[in-house]
Design a protein around this motif. Structure first.
Motif, PDB file in Angstrom:
ATOM      1  N   MET A 153       0.916  -1.224   0.003  1.00 27.96           N
ATOM      2  CA  MET A 153       0.083   0.064   0.209  1.00 27.96           C
ATOM      3  C   MET A 153       1.000   1.184   0.004  1.00 27.96           C
ATOM      4  N   ALA A 154       0.614   2.175  -0.854  1.00 29.41           N
ATOM      5  CA  ALA A 154       1.314   3.521  -0.840  1.00 29.41           C
ATOM      6  C   ALA A 154       1.216   4.387   0.353  1.00 29.41           C
ATOM      7  N   ARG A 155       2.184   5.059   0.697  1.00 27.91           N
ATOM      8  CA  ARG A 155       1.842   5.753   1.556  1.00 27.91           C
ATOM      9  C   ARG A 155       2.894   6.981   1.823  1.00 27.91           C
ATOM     10  N   THR A 156       2.486   7.965   2.585  1.00 32.20           N
ATOM     11  CA  THR A 156       3.293   9.487   2.568  1.00 32.20           C
ATOM     12  C   THR A 156       4.141   9.624   3.593  1.00 32.20           C
ATOM     13  N   PHE A 157       4.915  10.125   3.795  1.00 34.47           N
ATOM     14  CA  PHE A 157       5.729  10.427   5.221  1.00 34.47           C
ATOM     15  C   PHE A 157       6.339  11.681   4.975  1.00 34.47           C
ATOM     16  N   THR A 158       7.305  11.889   6.127  1.00 35.82           N
ATOM     17  CA  THR A 158       7.839  13.455   6.278  1.00 35.82           C
ATOM     18  C   THR A 158       9.408  13.030   6.238  1.00 35.82           C
ATOM     19  N   LEU A 159      10.074  14.093   5.848  1.00 38.57           N
ATOM     20  CA  LEU A 159      11.495  13.713   5.643  1.00 38.57           C
ATOM     21  C   LEU A 159      12.331  13.926   6.975  1.00 38.57           C
ATOM     22  N   ASP A 160      11.496  14.361   7.892  1.00 41.68           N
ATOM     23  CA  ASP A 160      12.202  14.434   9.448  1.00 41.68           C
ATOM     24  C   ASP A 160      12.120  13.036  10.038  1.00 41.68           C
ATOM     25  N   GLY A 161      11.065  12.317   9.959  1.00 40.65           N
ATOM     26  CA  GLY A 161      11.099  11.022  10.611  1.00 40.65           C
ATOM     27  C   GLY A 161      11.242   9.916   9.917  1.00 40.65           C
ATOM     28  N   THR A 162      11.597   9.961   8.524  1.00 39.30           N
ATOM     29  CA  THR A 162      12.064   9.060   7.471  1.00 39.30           C
ATOM     30  C   THR A 162      13.069   9.764   6.605  1.00 39.30           C
ATOM     31  N   TYR A 163      13.963   9.127   6.494  1.00 42.77           N
ATOM     32  CA  TYR A 163      14.984   9.432   5.231  1.00 42.77           C
ATOM     33  C   TYR A 163      15.025   8.574   4.107  1.00 42.77           C
ATOM     34  N   ILE A 164      15.485   8.987   3.077  1.00 48.38           N
ATOM     35  CA  ILE A 164      15.651   8.189   1.901  1.00 48.38           C
ATOM     36  C   ILE A 164      16.839   8.063   1.295  1.00 48.38           C
ATOM     37  N   HIS A 165      17.300   6.696   1.128  1.00 48.15           N
ATOM     38  CA  HIS A 165      18.515   6.209   0.642  1.00 48.15           C
ATOM     39  C   HIS A 165      18.368   6.191  -0.998  1.00 48.15           C
ATOM     40  N   LEU A 166      19.238   7.142  -1.689  1.00 46.21           N
ATOM     41  CA  LEU A 166      19.128   6.969  -2.966  1.00 46.21           C
ATOM     42  C   LEU A 166      20.311   6.316  -3.346  1.00 46.21           C
ATOM     43  N   ALA A 167      20.010   4.947  -4.033  1.00 48.39           N
ATOM     44  CA  ALA A 167      21.059   3.978  -4.298  1.00 48.39           C
ATOM     45  C   ALA A 167      21.575   4.327  -5.765  1.00 48.39           C
ATOM     46  N   PRO A 168      22.972   3.753  -5.866  1.00 51.76           N
ATOM     47  CA  PRO A 168      23.514   4.126  -7.350  1.00 51.76           C
ATOM     48  C   PRO A 168      22.751   3.253  -8.423  1.00 51.76           C
ATOM     49  N   ASP A 169      22.085   2.468  -8.071  1.00 50.51           N
ATOM     50  CA  ASP A 169      21.231   1.739  -9.275  1.00 50.51           C
ATOM     51  C   ASP A 169      20.018   2.422  -9.530  1.00 50.51           C
ATOM     52  N   GLU A 170      19.860   3.661  -9.013  1.00 50.64           N
ATOM     53  CA  GLU A 170      18.427   4.604  -9.203  1.00 50.64           C
ATOM     54  C   GLU A 170      17.319   4.070  -8.139  1.00 50.64           C
ATOM     55  N   GLY A 171      17.711   3.039  -7.228  1.00 50.40           N
ATOM     56  CA  GLY A 171      16.378   2.723  -6.343  1.00 50.40           C
ATOM     57  C   GLY A 171      16.464   3.929  -5.357  1.00 50.40           C
ATOM     58  N   ALA A 172      15.311   3.816  -4.603  1.00 49.84           N
ATOM     59  CA  ALA A 172      15.095   4.772  -3.367  1.00 49.84           C
ATOM     60  C   ALA A 172      14.260   3.897  -2.327  1.00 49.84           C
ATOM     61  N   ARG A 173      15.122   3.754  -0.891  1.00 49.35           N
ATOM     62  CA  ARG A 173      14.386   3.107   0.090  1.00 49.35           C
ATOM     63  C   ARG A 173      14.385   4.015   1.189  1.00 49.35           C
ATOM     64  N   ALA A 174      13.028   4.077   1.554  1.00 47.87           N
ATOM     65  CA  ALA A 174      12.557   4.899   2.995  1.00 47.87           C
ATOM     66  C   ALA A 174      13.399   3.891   4.071  1.00 47.87           C
ATOM     67  N   MET A 175      13.905   4.935   5.024  1.00 51.25           N
ATOM     68  CA  MET A 175      14.009   4.185   6.251  1.00 51.25           C
ATOM     69  C   MET A 175      14.155   5.268   7.524  1.00 51.25           C
ATOM     70  N   GLU A 176      13.643   4.651   8.556  1.00 50.05           N
ATOM     71  CA  GLU A 176      13.565   5.412   9.840  1.00 50.05           C
ATOM     72  C   GLU A 176      14.536   6.251  10.307  1.00 50.05           C
TER      73      GLU A 176
END
Length: 136
Positions: free
Chosen positions: A1-24
């Motif tokens: 299920m799609a969800r929204t989040f804020t960048l203060d509580g969740t960071y995004i790792h932008l991987a070299p393969d162009e992937g994006a992973r949300a993390m606490e």
């Protein structure tokens, strides 16, 4: 299920393969940052409140750091070979910190800062509270 989040509580790792992973994000994330190897490749994106001057210097030998001040006002201090350089950053403005340059922030007006940071090899050192600092 799609969800929204804020960048203060969740960071995004932008991987070299162009992937994006949300993390606490938050304090727990930063407490263990020195041991993390999963962020050595790619960049980390997030946002943080800027209520007080940074108590440390940092530098990123793997690439430039992009800082966008979303609100407030701060002064970036760059420890460059020719001496300290200062850049005033106002709400809505972006600054690219050069690769490998020690830098820190001085808060002029509390606000929020968005960052896009290369992870590999990031270093920190404390600020000498008497005003001087150690050069490497």
């Amino acid at each position: 299920m799609a969800r929204t989040f804020t960048l203060d509580g969740t960071y995004i790792h932008l991987a070299p393969d162009e992937g994006a992973r949300a993390m606490e994000g938050g304090d727990l994330f930063w407490a263990g940052i020195a041991e993390r190897r999963d962020l050595d490749e790619g960049r980390l994106m997030g946002a943080s409140d800027q209520a007080r001057d940074w108590d440390h210097w940092e530098r990123h030998p793997a690439g430039e750091e992009i800082l966008t001040l979303l609100s407030g006002e701060m002064e970036l201090v760059l420890d460059e070979p020719q001496g300290e350089q200062r850049v005033l950053l106002k709400a809505g403005e972006t600054f690219i910190v050069p690769r490998g340059v020690w830098h820190r922030g001085l808060v002029k007006e509390p606000g929020r800062l968005m960052f896009l940071t290369p992870g590999a090899g990031t270093e920190h050192r404390p600020v000498d509270m008497q005003g001087a600092h150690r050069r490497d």
